[in-house]
Design a protein around this motif. Sequence first.
Motif, PDB file in Angstrom:
ATOM      1  N   UNK A 291      11.623  -7.521  -9.623  1.00 55.98           N
ATOM      2  CA  UNK A 291      11.288  -8.047 -10.957  1.00 55.98           C
ATOM      3  C   UNK A 291      10.032  -8.906 -10.893  1.00 55.98           C
ATOM      4  N   UNK A 292       9.911  -9.719  -9.831  1.00 54.72           N
ATOM      5  CA  UNK A 292       8.717 -10.559  -9.666  1.00 54.72           C
ATOM      6  C   UNK A 292       7.457  -9.708  -9.521  1.00 54.72           C
ATOM      7  N   UNK A 293       7.585  -8.620  -8.744  1.00 55.36           N
ATOM      8  CA  UNK A 293       6.434  -7.727  -8.581  1.00 55.36           C
ATOM      9  C   UNK A 293       6.042  -7.101  -9.927  1.00 55.36           C
ATOM     10  N   UNK A 294       7.055  -6.674 -10.690  1.00 54.57           N
ATOM     11  CA  UNK A 294       6.758  -6.117 -12.009  1.00 54.57           C
ATOM     12  C   UNK A 294       6.079  -7.124 -12.916  1.00 54.57           C
ATOM     13  N   UNK A 295       6.550  -8.378 -12.885  1.00 58.85           N
ATOM     14  CA  UNK A 295       5.918  -9.417 -13.708  1.00 58.85           C
ATOM     15  C   UNK A 295       4.487  -9.699 -13.253  1.00 58.85           C
ATOM     16  N   UNK A 296       4.258  -9.655 -11.952  1.00 57.84           N
ATOM     17  CA  UNK A 296       2.894  -9.862 -11.441  1.00 57.84           C
ATOM     18  C   UNK A 296       1.962  -8.766 -11.942  1.00 57.84           C
TER      19      UNK A 296
ATOM     20  N   UNK B 296      -3.183  -6.636  -6.731  1.00 59.40           N
ATOM     21  CA  UNK B 296      -2.715  -5.717  -5.681  1.00 59.40           C
ATOM     22  C   UNK B 296      -2.412  -6.474  -4.393  1.00 59.40           C
ATOM     23  N   UNK B 297      -3.275  -7.400  -4.015  1.00 59.68           N
ATOM     24  CA  UNK B 297      -3.034  -8.176  -2.791  1.00 59.68           C
ATOM     25  C   UNK B 297      -1.776  -9.029  -2.927  1.00 59.68           C
ATOM     26  N   UNK B 298      -1.540  -9.586  -4.111  1.00 62.70           N
ATOM     27  CA  UNK B 298      -0.334 -10.380  -4.322  1.00 62.70           C
ATOM     28  C   UNK B 298       0.923  -9.516  -4.206  1.00 62.70           C
ATOM     29  N   UNK B 299       0.867  -8.299  -4.767  1.00 62.86           N
ATOM     30  CA  UNK B 299       2.016  -7.391  -4.674  1.00 62.86           C
ATOM     31  C   UNK B 299       2.266  -6.993  -3.227  1.00 62.86           C
ATOM     32  N   UNK B 300       1.199  -6.687  -2.486  1.00 62.65           N
ATOM     33  CA  UNK B 300       1.370  -6.327  -1.077  1.00 62.65           C
ATOM     34  C   UNK B 300       1.977  -7.481  -0.288  1.00 62.65           C
ATOM     35  N   UNK B 301       1.568  -8.680  -0.610  1.00 56.86           N
ATOM     36  CA  UNK B 301       2.145  -9.842   0.074  1.00 56.86           C
ATOM     37  C   UNK B 301       3.627  -9.974  -0.252  1.00 56.86           C
ATOM     38  N   UNK B 302       3.999  -9.688  -1.514  1.00 57.71           N
ATOM     39  CA  UNK B 302       5.423  -9.731  -1.878  1.00 57.71           C
ATOM     40  C   UNK B 302       6.224  -8.663  -1.144  1.00 57.71           C
ATOM     41  N   UNK B 303       5.589  -7.545  -0.839  1.00 62.97           N
ATOM     42  CA  UNK B 303       6.259  -6.468  -0.110  1.00 62.97           C
ATOM     43  C   UNK B 303       6.225  -6.694   1.397  1.00 62.97           C
ATOM     44  N   UNK B 304       5.788  -7.882   1.817  1.00 64.80           N
ATOM     45  CA  UNK B 304       5.707  -8.279   3.233  1.00 64.80           C
ATOM     46  C   UNK B 304       4.787  -7.372   4.037  1.00 64.80           C
TER      47      UNK B 304
END
Length: 325
Positions: free
Chosen positions: A57-62, A133-141
């Motif tokens: 959900x956080x990734x979707x909001x980002x 994109x970089x923030x999402x990749x960071x969320x995906x570890x």
Amino acid sequence: MFLLSPPSPEPTSSIIPDVDEVSSKMVEGCKQDTLLCSVLADWMDNSPWASLVATLITIGLILILGFVVRHLVHRLITRVIHRAATRPVGRFRKGTLTAGVDALLHERRKQRAETMGTVLKHVATVVIIGTTVLTVLDRLTIPIAPLLTSVGILGVAVGFGAQELVKDFIAGMFMLLEDQYGVGDVIDAGAAVGTVEAVTLRVTRLRDEDGRVWYVRNGTISRVGNESQGWSRAYQDVPVPYDSDVTTVRVLLENVAEEMWADADLRDSAIVEPPQVFGVEQLSDSSMVFRLSAKALPAKQEDVARELRLRVKAALDAAGISMTG
């Protein structure tokens, strides 16, 4: 006799990351995020799957936030560019604003504004979407340090290979910001001389007197001679015999200048200020040369010069004064 047992195969690391490891990292990252993800997980009573769902959900909001910010920034840039392009131009001289100057200045300002707006939108898109994109990749570890290193190396390689293209774009951007020339100007760009038909960040398109179209890269233009920015100058040399009376000829030419300025059509469409008579400009072997000069609107100097020649010839013929070669 000792028998040697075959060596046991060493475990090989798979390129594909372990799902359980990724999941555990995502859960741990969610617990460390006290702003949103952990709040969502607590709201789900910290179920075994709560952290993963909260992370998704956080990734979707980002992603949604990134596209919303991009849309708002584009709207802001469009509004600013529209205001800059439609802002009233200053008066060219006292009285009513000349239609030709108004149209030319408006077109030049509109073109500069639209070009800079396009550049700003592209830069904003790259920065905002790249950060998202970089923030999402960071969320995906997913480690982003190697990715940033690879992108940096690729950027250096592309920049080195396309340095001429980058040079053209930078030169075009500064040319537009400084308003060195615009559509309708007659310029000498070194490689070609002609009327500007189009200006982009990469090339300038010119059409010369023969109708030939020239495409000049902005990065190759080291100097520009603009013959029609703000105002241009038309002049006419009038050679008369030595036995002509200097005062009479000067008065006759001054009358021609006053008549041209009194012509409302010329004053509104071609001439900026009253023509001037400079007197005897030079002395040749067979004649005295007087010079008339007039400030004209951009790209109107040839029309004013033709009108000067016609009126001077008619005035000299009426006074019985011949022109020498």
